[in-house]
Design a protein around this motif. Structure first.
Motif, short mmCIF file in Angstrom:
data_model
loop_
_atom_site.label_atom_id
_atom_site.label_comp_id
_atom_site.label_asym_id
_atom_site.label_seq_id
_atom_site.Cartn_x
_atom_site.Cartn_y
_atom_site.Cartn_z
N MET A 245 46.03 29.82 17.85
CA MET A 245 46.05 28.86 17.09
C MET A 245 47.62 28.14 16.82
SD MET A 245 44.45 28.62 13.27
CE MET A 245 43.06 28.02 13.63
N LYS A 246 48.54 29.21 16.70
CA LYS A 246 49.76 28.67 16.66
C LYS A 246 50.41 27.58 17.73
CE LYS A 246 52.18 32.35 19.06
NZ LYS A 246 53.34 33.55 18.89
N HIS A 247 49.80 27.63 18.83
CA HIS A 247 50.21 26.38 19.77
C HIS A 247 49.78 25.44 19.46
CE1 HIS A 247 51.91 29.63 22.44
NE2 HIS A 247 50.77 30.22 22.38
N PHE A 248 48.57 25.40 18.84
CA PHE A 248 47.68 24.12 18.15
C PHE A 248 48.71 23.48 17.11
CE2 PHE A 248 45.36 22.25 14.78
CZ PHE A 248 44.85 21.13 15.57
N ALA B 257 49.11 26.04 6.37
CA ALA B 257 49.10 26.53 7.87
C ALA B 257 49.67 27.90 7.95
CB ALA B 257 49.68 25.63 8.96
N VAL B 258 50.93 27.93 7.19
CA VAL B 258 51.64 29.23 7.41
C VAL B 258 51.26 30.14 6.26
CG1 VAL B 258 53.65 28.14 8.16
CG2 VAL B 258 53.73 28.49 5.80
N TYR B 259 50.49 29.82 5.31
CA TYR B 259 50.18 31.03 4.19
C TYR B 259 48.58 31.50 4.78
CZ TYR B 259 53.60 30.76 1.14
OH TYR B 259 54.75 30.97 0.30
N THR B 260 47.94 30.70 5.75
CA THR B 260 46.51 31.10 6.05
C THR B 260 46.66 31.96 7.46
OG1 THR B 260 46.12 29.04 7.06
CG2 THR B 260 45.26 29.55 4.81
N ASN B 261 47.63 31.98 7.99
CA ASN B 261 47.82 32.64 9.43
C ASN B 261 49.15 33.30 9.59
OD1 ASN B 261 45.50 31.07 11.27
ND2 ASN B 261 46.69 29.42 9.82
N GLU B 262 48.99 34.18 10.47
CA GLU B 262 50.34 34.97 11.01
C GLU B 262 49.91 35.14 12.33
OE1 GLU B 262 51.11 38.81 8.86
OE2 GLU B 262 51.93 37.86 7.24
N GLY B 263 50.58 34.35 13.13
CA GLY B 263 50.36 34.05 14.63
C GLY B 263 48.81 33.65 14.54
N GLU B 264 48.00 34.48 15.44
CA GLU B 264 46.54 34.13 15.66
C GLU B 264 45.68 34.99 14.76
OE1 GLU B 264 45.51 33.93 19.91
OE2 GLU B 264 47.54 32.97 20.29
N PHE C 188 57.54 29.40 12.64
CA PHE C 188 56.33 30.18 12.59
C PHE C 188 55.93 30.67 14.42
CE2 PHE C 188 51.65 30.12 13.40
CZ PHE C 188 51.20 30.75 12.25
N ASN C 189 56.46 29.88 15.17
CA ASN C 189 56.34 30.11 16.49
C ASN C 189 57.16 31.20 16.87
OD1 ASN C 189 54.02 28.46 17.23
ND2 ASN C 189 55.37 26.83 17.62
N LYS C 190 58.35 31.48 16.26
CA LYS C 190 59.16 32.62 16.43
C LYS C 190 58.67 34.03 15.82
CE LYS C 190 63.44 29.98 16.72
NZ LYS C 190 64.84 29.78 15.88
N GLU C 191 57.42 33.87 15.24
CA GLU C 191 56.75 34.79 14.53
C GLU C 191 57.65 35.19 13.21
OE1 GLU C 191 55.45 38.20 16.89
OE2 GLU C 191 54.63 36.55 18.27
N ASN C 192 58.50 34.37 12.82
CA ASN C 192 59.21 34.35 11.55
C ASN C 192 58.46 33.98 10.21
OD1 ASN C 192 61.56 35.10 9.98
ND2 ASN C 192 62.94 33.75 11.17
N TYR C 193 57.37 34.63 10.13
CA TYR C 193 56.35 34.09 8.93
C TYR C 193 57.14 33.91 7.67
CZ TYR C 193 53.76 35.42 13.00
OH TYR C 193 52.85 35.69 14.11
N SER C 194 57.87 34.91 7.26
CA SER C 194 58.49 34.81 5.83
C SER C 194 59.25 33.68 5.89
CB SER C 194 59.18 36.14 5.26
OG SER C 194 58.31 36.94 5.45
#
Length: 196
Positions: free
Chosen positions: A1-4, A69-76, A38-44
């Motif tokens: 999903m993150k690529h989307f 988007a960023v609060y409902t997902n961590e990567g996929e 987000f794509n760097k997996e730097n979610y915070s």
């Protein structure tokens, strides 16, 4: 999903209309930073940036889209608890500001379905369906049913799903995935009384 999300941000940023003209460039820059982190997996960090967007651009639906988007997902992986609730609240706020923001509708439906929140997925889908008076000829939004199919099945509402698929097919929409899903559902319901 993150690529989307990464691909979607470019389209959505270019289509932004709510930011003030002098803030437009800064807004677009800040919007682009969210999926990069987000794509760097730097979610915070992506959440901090999304919160900043909401604070600085509270009338911009895209701010709330990225917050969602960023609060409902961590990567996929979907988040849970307070993170998930904040994310879905952000999506809903985006829809309050821009009720015709169809990407938010479909992503919110998908988010609920993927998180096994089937009642919410169905409710949101049916609001979307009613808002756009779906299905109607020439409107491609009918395919939102694909996002919620699992929820109808999990909730034991195959007959309702069958009726929705039938309405779409009755319009003469020719789509291979639609036909395949409809036939699979029909076969799974063999022996049941299907009331139209």
């Amino acid at each position: 999903m993150k690529h989307f999300f990464y691909l979607l941000v470019i389209l959505l940023t270019l289509g932004s209309t709510q930011a003030e003209p002098e803030k437009e460039t800064t807004f677009q820059y800040n919007v682009l930073r969210v999926p990069i982190e987000f794509n760097k997996e730097n979610y915070s960090q992506s959440r901090i940036l999304a919160d900043s967007l909401v604070s600085n651009y509270p009338l911009e639906p895209l701010s709330y889209f990225w917050c969602g988007a960023v609060y409902t997902n961590e990567g996929e992986t979907p988040t849970t608890g307070k993170l998930f609730e904040k994310g879905t609240a952000c999506y809903k706020q985006a829809l309050e500001i821009a009720p015709d923001f169809t990407d938010v509708w479909t992503i919110l439906i998908s988010t609920y379905a993927e998180s096994n929140r089937h009642t919410e997925a169905i409710y949101t889908f049916e609001q979307f369906w009613d808002k756009y008076n779906l299905p109607n000829d020439g409107n491609p939004l009918w395919d939102a049913v694909f996002f919620v199919e699992k929820s109808y099945i999990e909730e034991g509402k195959q007959k309702k799903l069958y009726q929705i698929y039938s309405q779409i097919i009755d319009l003469g929409i020719e789509d291979e995935e639609l036909q395949t899903r409809f036939l699979k559902l029909k076969e799974s319901m063999e022996g049941e009384s299907i009331i139209k």
